[in-house]
Scaffold this active site. Structure first.
Site, PDB file in Angstrom:
ATOM      1  N   LYS A   1     -37.472 -31.164  -9.748  1.00 54.35           N
ATOM      2  CA  LYS A   1     -38.478 -31.471  -8.718  1.00 54.35           C
ATOM      3  C   LYS A   1     -39.758 -32.021  -9.346  1.00 54.35           C
ATOM      4  O   LYS A   1     -40.471 -32.793  -8.722  1.00 54.35           O
ATOM      5  CB  LYS A   1     -38.722 -30.249  -7.840  1.00 54.35           C
ATOM      6  CG  LYS A   1     -37.518 -29.944  -6.942  1.00 54.35           C
ATOM      7  CD  LYS A   1     -37.813 -28.952  -5.840  1.00 54.35           C
ATOM      8  CE  LYS A   1     -36.601 -28.826  -4.909  1.00 54.35           C
ATOM      9  NZ  LYS A   1     -36.847 -27.896  -3.799  1.00 54.35           N
TER      10      LYS A   1
ATOM     11  N   GLU B   1     -26.881 -21.693 -10.929  1.00 56.00           N
ATOM     12  CA  GLU B   1     -28.215 -22.071 -10.452  1.00 56.00           C
ATOM     13  C   GLU B   1     -29.176 -20.874 -10.501  1.00 56.00           C
ATOM     14  O   GLU B   1     -30.336 -21.016 -10.890  1.00 56.00           O
ATOM     15  CB  GLU B   1     -28.113 -22.608  -9.003  1.00 56.00           C
ATOM     16  CG  GLU B   1     -29.447 -23.045  -8.434  1.00 56.00           C
ATOM     17  CD  GLU B   1     -29.422 -23.328  -6.918  1.00 56.00           C
ATOM     18  OE1 GLU B   1     -28.366 -23.239  -6.283  1.00 56.00           O
ATOM     19  OE2 GLU B   1     -30.499 -23.626  -6.395  1.00 56.00           O
TER      20      GLU B   1
ATOM     21  N   ASP C   1     -40.407 -25.794  -0.241  1.00 55.46           N
ATOM     22  CA  ASP C   1     -38.979 -26.045  -0.373  1.00 55.46           C
ATOM     23  C   ASP C   1     -38.348 -25.879   1.024  1.00 55.46           C
ATOM     24  O   ASP C   1     -38.990 -25.374   1.951  1.00 55.46           O
ATOM     25  CB  ASP C   1     -38.414 -25.017  -1.367  1.00 55.46           C
ATOM     26  CG  ASP C   1     -36.919 -24.996  -1.405  1.00 55.46           C
ATOM     27  OD1 ASP C   1     -36.333 -26.059  -1.655  1.00 55.46           O
ATOM     28  OD2 ASP C   1     -36.323 -23.923  -1.166  1.00 55.46           O
TER      29      ASP C   1
ATOM     30  N   SER D   1     -37.199 -31.042  -0.856  1.00 49.56           N
ATOM     31  CA  SER D   1     -35.896 -30.375  -0.838  1.00 49.56           C
ATOM     32  C   SER D   1     -34.814 -31.110  -1.622  1.00 49.56           C
ATOM     33  O   SER D   1     -34.670 -32.329  -1.516  1.00 49.56           O
ATOM     34  CB  SER D   1     -35.442 -30.247   0.618  1.00 49.56           C
ATOM     35  OG  SER D   1     -34.101 -29.829   0.687  1.00 49.56           O
ATOM     36  N   ALA D   2     -34.035 -30.341  -2.339  1.00 50.60           N
ATOM     37  CA  ALA D   2     -32.858 -30.888  -3.013  1.00 50.60           C
ATOM     38  C   ALA D   2     -31.667 -30.903  -2.059  1.00 50.60           C
ATOM     39  O   ALA D   2     -30.545 -31.195  -2.450  1.00 50.60           O
ATOM     40  CB  ALA D   2     -32.538 -30.059  -4.248  1.00 50.60           C
TER      41      ALA D   2
ATOM     42  N   ASP E   1     -34.263 -25.325   1.912  1.00 54.92           N
ATOM     43  CA  ASP E   1     -33.148 -24.385   2.010  1.00 54.92           C
ATOM     44  C   ASP E   1     -33.514 -23.025   1.426  1.00 54.92           C
ATOM     45  O   ASP E   1     -33.953 -22.925   0.274  1.00 54.92           O
ATOM     46  CB  ASP E   1     -31.920 -24.929   1.251  1.00 54.92           C
ATOM     47  CG  ASP E   1     -31.275 -26.109   1.960  1.00 54.92           C
ATOM     48  OD1 ASP E   1     -31.086 -26.027   3.179  1.00 54.92           O
ATOM     49  OD2 ASP E   1     -30.978 -27.118   1.286  1.00 54.92           O
TER      50      ASP E   1
ATOM     51  N   ASP F   1     -38.029 -20.739  -3.192  1.00 54.26           N
ATOM     52  CA  ASP F   1     -37.123 -19.595  -3.395  1.00 54.26           C
ATOM     53  C   ASP F   1     -36.424 -19.676  -4.749  1.00 54.26           C
ATOM     54  O   ASP F   1     -35.713 -18.750  -5.125  1.00 54.26           O
ATOM     55  CB  ASP F   1     -36.057 -19.520  -2.287  1.00 54.26           C
ATOM     56  CG  ASP F   1     -34.941 -20.518  -2.489  1.00 54.26           C
ATOM     57  OD1 ASP F   1     -35.218 -21.729  -2.443  1.00 54.26           O
ATOM     58  OD2 ASP F   1     -33.797 -20.095  -2.743  1.00 54.26           O
TER      59      ASP F   1
HETATM   60  P1  TMP Z   1     -33.542 -26.863  -1.508  1.00 51.60           P
HETATM   61  O1  TMP Z   1     -34.208 -27.606  -2.624  1.00 51.60           O
HETATM   62  O2  TMP Z   1     -34.060 -27.295  -0.140  1.00 51.60           O
HETATM   63  O3  TMP Z   1     -33.577 -25.385  -1.660  1.00 51.60           O
HETATM   64  O4  TMP Z   1     -31.987 -27.301  -1.462  1.00 51.60           O
HETATM   65  C1  TMP Z   1     -31.131 -27.083  -2.542  1.00 51.60           C
HETATM   66  C2  TMP Z   1     -30.042 -26.103  -2.270  1.00 51.60           C
HETATM   67  O5  TMP Z   1     -28.847 -26.772  -1.858  1.00 51.60           O
HETATM   68  C3  TMP Z   1     -29.671 -25.371  -3.534  1.00 51.60           C
HETATM   69  O6  TMP Z   1     -30.187 -24.084  -3.563  1.00 51.60           O
HETATM   70  C4  TMP Z   1     -28.149 -25.364  -3.549  1.00 51.60           C
HETATM   71  C5  TMP Z   1     -27.740 -25.977  -2.249  1.00 51.60           C
HETATM   72  N1  TMP Z   1     -26.502 -26.793  -2.334  1.00 51.60           N
HETATM   73  C6  TMP Z   1     -25.432 -26.399  -1.538  1.00 51.60           C
HETATM   74  O7  TMP Z   1     -25.509 -25.417  -0.798  1.00 51.60           O
HETATM   75  N2  TMP Z   1     -24.264 -27.130  -1.605  1.00 51.60           N
HETATM   76  C7  TMP Z   1     -24.118 -28.235  -2.410  1.00 51.60           C
HETATM   77  O8  TMP Z   1     -23.059 -28.862  -2.423  1.00 51.60           O
HETATM   78  C8  TMP Z   1     -25.245 -28.630  -3.213  1.00 51.60           C
HETATM   79  C9  TMP Z   1     -25.132 -29.812  -4.108  1.00 51.60           C
HETATM   80  C10 TMP Z   1     -26.400 -27.871  -3.130  1.00 51.60           C
HETATM   81 MG    MG Z   2     -34.298 -23.502  -1.785  1.00 55.14          MG
END
Ligand code: TMP
Ligand code: MG
Length: 289
Positions: free
Chosen positions: A202, A85, A38, A153-154, A40, A227
């Protein structure tokens, strides 16, 4: 076996299983291995000097590319949906529509800002984006041993790529699955490409990318880093999965989430802002160059 596994941040429900998987993966060799991570709050820090580190979305949100009004709206969305979340008392089914609502609303707001592609690099450079401590040996070691690293990554692909490019670690063994921006001929953001990836879909994202996993079919041993409990499905597209070691960073709401993390991740890293443990695992698995 691995000294770093005795660090104070390391928690495991079944140390035996961890040792057995590590031994099996070491024996199989690094040419049978792939890493899926992942981005973030996994490859990037959760906090630094008492301040939260930004996600990909936060980097744009905190930049001059969005209006103050948009910034406030994005922060309100985060304040509403982030607690959902990470809420361990709600089911994934309950969270699904809410995550779709968060991401679609946030992306709609970003599109309204008419963001220019050629300003993204400067925005990332001026941001507080920070990869975890010891990130360089992590990326370099995988490259040296030609082990593929999938960053799943989201967040926002364009921002994520810029973070690792500016850190000098966007090596040729790195592939990214993420939400990518779509720009028109004037370089203005008009939409996001493809199927939306949020925290809890995912698995679907993995299954859409059959080509990637087909190419890596000779690598059935996986080190997974995440995470969120949603990150556990990132390896669902792997062909004939043989061994998987799941390492999870538990950054927030530690007490209420520890049990569920211990039940789903093999190794839980509690409030650990470094990649020391993943690096020690890689050293063990790959041995000297
Ligand atoms: P990840 O899959 O790389 O962890 O990324 C997803 C993260 O993005 C998730 O934990 C929440 C964050 N996110 C924000 O910080 N602001 C936003 O507006 C959105 C839609 C997600
Ligand atoms: Mg993350």
């Amino acid at each position: 076996m691995i000294a770093a596994l005795s660090n104070a941040s390391v928690h495991m429900k079944d140390r035996n299983r961890v040792e057995n998987v590590l031994q099996a993966m070491q024996k199989a060799g690094s040419n049978t291995m792939q890493v899926i991570s992942d981005f973030d709050m996994t490859l990037t820090r959760f906090e630094h000097k008492g301040k939260r580190s930004p996600t990909c979305h936060n980097i744009l949100e905190d930049s001059k590319l969005v209006t103050d009004e948009c910034r406030v709206q994005l922060k309100e969305l985060m304040n509403k949906f982030y607690p959902i979340e990470i809420d361990s008392s709600r089911s994934v089914e309950e969270k699904l529509p809410l995550m779709v609502e968060w991401w679609t609303t946030a992306h709609k707001l970003l599109v309204q800002q008419k963001i220019k592609k050629d300003l993204l690099a400067a925005v990332v450079r001026e941001s507080n984006a920070m990869l975890r401590e010891d990130y360089r040996p992590f990326f370099d070691l995988l490259e040296q041993h030609s082990v593929p690293l999938l960053i799943f990554s989201a967040g926002i692909g364009d921002i994520l790529e810029e973070v690792i490019r500016q850190a000098g670690v966007f090596h040729t063994n790195v592939q990214v699955f993420s939400n990518y921006m779509d720009f028109d001929e004037t370089g203005t953001l008009t939409a996001f490409k493809g199927e939306l990836i949020h925290t809890y879909n995912k698995r679907e994202g993995a299954l859409l990318n059959t080509g990637h996993f087909q190419e890596l079919r000779t690598r059935p041993n996986v080190l997974l880093l995440g995470d969120s409990l949603g990150d556990l499905t990132m390896a669902d597209g792997v062909h004939d999965l043989c061994n998987i070691l799941k390492v999870g960073f538990l950054n927030d709401k530690m007490e209420e989430r520890m049990e569920s993390y211990l039940n789903s991740y093999d190794i839980v890293l509690l409030k650990d802002e470094t990649l020391e443990v993943p690096n020690a695992i890689l050293h063990f698995l790959m041995g000297p160059q």
